[in-house]
Design an enzyme around this catalytic site. Structure first.
Site, mmCIF file in Angstrom:
data_model
loop_
_atom_site.group_PDB
_atom_site.id
_atom_site.type_symbol
_atom_site.label_atom_id
_atom_site.label_comp_id
_atom_site.label_asym_id
_atom_site.label_seq_id
_atom_site.Cartn_x
_atom_site.Cartn_y
_atom_site.Cartn_z
ATOM 1 C CG HIS A 306 -86.540 40.797 115.937
ATOM 2 N ND1 HIS A 306 -86.828 39.493 115.636
ATOM 3 C CD2 HIS A 306 -86.998 41.012 117.196
ATOM 4 C CE1 HIS A 306 -87.440 38.946 116.664
ATOM 5 N NE2 HIS A 306 -87.560 39.828 117.625
ATOM 6 C CG ASP A 364 -87.331 45.928 123.349
ATOM 7 O OD1 ASP A 364 -88.349 45.798 124.033
ATOM 8 O OD2 ASP A 364 -86.546 44.999 123.113
HETATM 9 N N1 CMC Z 1 -77.010 48.288 115.282
HETATM 10 C C1 CMC Z 1 -76.023 48.178 114.366
HETATM 11 N N2 CMC Z 1 -75.796 47.064 113.645
HETATM 12 C C2 CMC Z 1 -76.581 46.010 113.864
HETATM 13 C C3 CMC Z 1 -77.626 46.059 114.798
HETATM 14 C C4 CMC Z 1 -77.840 47.237 115.523
HETATM 15 N N3 CMC Z 1 -78.820 47.332 116.432
HETATM 16 N N4 CMC Z 1 -78.250 44.849 114.823
HETATM 17 C C5 CMC Z 1 -77.627 44.077 113.932
HETATM 18 N N5 CMC Z 1 -76.611 44.776 113.343
HETATM 19 C C6 CMC Z 1 -75.734 44.302 112.266
HETATM 20 C C7 CMC Z 1 -74.672 43.341 112.814
HETATM 21 O O1 CMC Z 1 -73.484 44.030 113.142
HETATM 22 C C8 CMC Z 1 -74.493 42.405 111.645
HETATM 23 O O2 CMC Z 1 -73.668 43.048 110.692
HETATM 24 P P1 CMC Z 1 -72.679 42.147 109.765
HETATM 25 O O3 CMC Z 1 -73.578 41.246 108.961
HETATM 26 O O4 CMC Z 1 -71.985 43.183 108.934
HETATM 27 O O5 CMC Z 1 -71.792 41.405 110.690
HETATM 28 C C9 CMC Z 1 -75.890 42.307 111.031
HETATM 29 O O6 CMC Z 1 -76.552 43.521 111.389
HETATM 30 C C10 CMC Z 1 -76.696 41.109 111.531
HETATM 31 O O7 CMC Z 1 -76.678 41.153 112.954
HETATM 32 P P2 CMC Z 1 -76.633 39.846 113.883
HETATM 33 O O8 CMC Z 1 -76.036 40.210 115.196
HETATM 34 O O9 CMC Z 1 -76.027 38.697 113.134
HETATM 35 O O10 CMC Z 1 -78.166 39.570 114.040
HETATM 36 P P3 CMC Z 1 -78.839 38.728 115.183
HETATM 37 O O11 CMC Z 1 -80.050 38.130 114.599
HETATM 38 O O12 CMC Z 1 -77.874 37.763 115.814
HETATM 39 O O13 CMC Z 1 -79.192 39.823 116.308
HETATM 40 C C11 CMC Z 1 -80.345 41.374 117.624
HETATM 41 C C12 CMC Z 1 -80.451 40.331 116.505
HETATM 42 C C13 CMC Z 1 -81.747 41.822 118.041
HETATM 43 C C14 CMC Z 1 -79.688 40.731 118.868
HETATM 44 C C15 CMC Z 1 -79.513 42.587 117.111
HETATM 45 O O14 CMC Z 1 -80.150 43.192 116.007
HETATM 46 C C16 CMC Z 1 -79.253 43.618 118.211
HETATM 47 O O15 CMC Z 1 -78.294 43.451 118.990
HETATM 48 N N6 CMC Z 1 -80.116 44.693 118.313
HETATM 49 C C17 CMC Z 1 -79.991 45.663 119.367
HETATM 50 C C18 CMC Z 1 -80.630 45.106 120.638
HETATM 51 C C19 CMC Z 1 -82.142 45.103 120.560
HETATM 52 O O16 CMC Z 1 -82.775 46.082 120.201
HETATM 53 N N7 CMC Z 1 -82.751 43.955 121.003
HETATM 54 C C20 CMC Z 1 -84.205 43.813 121.088
HETATM 55 C C21 CMC Z 1 -84.748 42.802 120.138
HETATM 56 S S1 CMC Z 1 -86.557 42.865 120.027
HETATM 57 C C22 CMC Z 1 -87.163 42.440 121.576
HETATM 58 C C23 CMC Z 1 -86.708 41.117 122.096
HETATM 59 O O17 CMC Z 1 -86.673 40.132 121.366
HETATM 60 O O18 CMC Z 1 -86.406 41.058 123.284
#
Ligand code: CMC
Length: 429
Positions: A306, A364
């Site tokens: 998240h 989710d």
């Molecule tokens: N699986 C594997 N690696 C992950 C994941 C994941 N689900 N989420 C983040 N990471 C890693 C990412 O690769 C990055 O690694 P590094 O620092 O080595 O590059 C690190 O963790 C930080 O990730 P980020 O993409 O910079 O984080 P963000 O804040 O931009 O993204 C997120 C947040 C929710 C989009 C992401 O965690 C994700 O894509 N999760 C899966 C989709 C999901 O479940 N979304 C629902 C969110 S809750 C409900 C809502 O808000 O709608």
């Protein structure tokens, strides 16, 4: 007035930036005058360090894993309140008296039916359309059906639009579902509470009597409550940005639904369940964990991580309890998808990669499990999120419209394109 300030030095010139202190959360540097004074913009793609507005509605402490609506912790609201009361709280700022609550329930209930002409509008869609596609279209089209609540300058019309949206969302989501499976639309039954009515419109058919299980209605209501608002997330910011131009509320909420659909946001509940099915059996989990860690593989574990929560998502805690209750009630705990979910959760919570990056299961992850057990197809997961979040979008939209400081949202950019150049005639290219 800010009583603290920060100094910014650019090319030997000092600028004072006021520091605004919130009631909770980190201080905020006020850069509103920066461009006018120093001729620089700030750069923050993804808004990771930017407060786009002030708000009194929802507070999140991502490090502690806390979520409050109007100051009330989500755990208390999910355990002791109900969705319609939470709607009142989000919209009007305080918990209602018994009389206010009954008046609010009456107003919402009176608006549950949709204009009969809308049935024809639905019939224009292909049956195999994703219900979210139908929802974006139908909610946007509400401005073509309810002209008397589109004037955003009129507080009464804003109020009517808010009530209409909250009341009709379950009806429209259920209609999108019924249409996709070729069953007749089911009219709302205003004797039922909000969640029971939604289940009734989704699962009853004219040929048979359907009784809503109160325990399932309670679980449904809890899903609505847990999704009701989440401060300035992508879809809420979309609603605010659309609304900042003076667009009507139905158009703004349609924009929010479109944004919510993406798999990084509300679409994650569907994507998560599909991922669990793709994994299929517990022995394949290590393969998917390895893929999630592989920098060269775009695959992510859906339902994990998240932007704001770097601790357990408090909604996920409550949802997990609810999932256990519902699975036990329905006697489906040994379903293979659910077995994979439980094992995946266990492994990810111990795995160094997920632990060090603070990637916990989010809301989710568990909501999809409950909805699947209740009998909803995965395509309905995100529409149910949209239904639940409508009150949050509307509360945030109303707050923005009522704010005298409101101006059209207009971010700037760091232009990295070509320098000025002259047009070249086609024959010389
Ligand atoms: N699986 C594997 N690696 C992950 C994941 C994941 N689900 N989420 C983040 N990471 C890693 C990412 O690769 C990055 O690694 P590094 O620092 O080595 O590059 C690190 O963790 C930080 O990730 P980020 O993409 O910079 O984080 P963000 O804040 O931009 O993204 C997120 C947040 C929710 C989009 C992401 O965690 C994700 O894509 N999760 C899966 C989709 C999901 O479940 N979304 C629902 C969110 S809750 C409900 C809502 O808000 O709608």
């Amino acid at each position: 007035m800010a009583d603290k300030s920060a100094k910014l030095r650019i090319n030997d010139q000092d600028y004072d930036l006021p520091i605004l202190s919130p009631t909770q959360g980190p201080d905020v540097l006020d850069i509103r005058k920066l461009y006018g004074q120093a001729d620089v913009f700030t750069y923050d793609p993804g808004f990771t360090s930017t407060a786009s507005c002030d708000s009194t509605i929802t507070f999140i402490d991502g490090d502690k894993g806390e979520l409050w609506y109007r100051g009330y912790p989500i755990e208390q609201l999910a355990g002791q309140s109900n969705y319609l009361e939470v709607c009142y709280l989000l919209l009007y700022g305080e918990l209602p008296s018994a009389e206010q609550m009954s008046d609010f329930e009456h107003r919402v209930t009176r608006h549950t039916m949709v204009h009969e002409q809308m049935h024809n509008f639905f019939r224009g869609f292909r049956r195999d359309a994703h219900p979210m596609a139908t929802m974006v279209g139908v909610i946007g089209a509400m401005s073509a059906f309810y002209h008397d609540s589109t004037d955003v300058a009129d507080p009464w019309q804003r109020e009517v639009a808010a009530i209409r949206l909250i009341a009709k969302m379950p009806t429209i989501a259920a209609m999108a579902y019924k249409y996709s499976i070729g069953q007749p639309f089911v009219y709302p039954d205003n004797e039922l509470d909000y969640a029971s009515n939604f289940l009734h419109m989704c699962f009853s058919v004219p040929a048979e009597k359907y009784t809503v299980d109160p325990a399932l209605a309670r679980a449904m209501d809890r899903i609505f409550t847990l999704h009701a608002d989440h401060e300035q997330n992508a879809s809420t910011s979309t609603v605010r940005l659309a609304g900042s131009s003076g667009a009507n509320p139905f158009a703004c909420i349609a924009a929010g639904i479109a944004c919510l659909w993406g798999p990084a946001h509300g679409g994650a509940n569907q994507a998560c369940l599909e991922m669990l099915r793709e994994i299929g059996t517990v022995d394949r989990i290590p393969e998917f964990i390895a893929r999630a860690k592989d920098k060269n593989d775009p695959f992510r574990l859906m339902g994990f991580g998240h932007r704001v929560y770097k601790n357990f998502d408090p909604r996920a805690n409550v949802m997990k309890e609810s999932a256990d209750e519902v699975l036990e009630l329905l006697g489906v705990g040994d379903n293979p998808t659910l077995q994979v979910a439980k094992e995946l959760e266990r492994i990810a919570l111990e795995d160094e990669y997920f632990v060090s990056k603070k990637l916990y299961p989010n809301v989710d992850f568990y909501s999809g499990i409950i909805l699947e057990a209740m009998g909803f197809p995965t395509s309905m997961f995100t529409p149910i999120f949209a239904l639940s979040r409508t009150v949050g979008w509307i509360a945030q939209w109303k707050e923005m419209i009522g704010d005298p400081q409101n101006k059209i949202g207009r971010p700037r950019q760091l232009y990295v394109g070509s320098e000025r150049r002259d047009y070249v005639d086609f024959s010389k290219r």
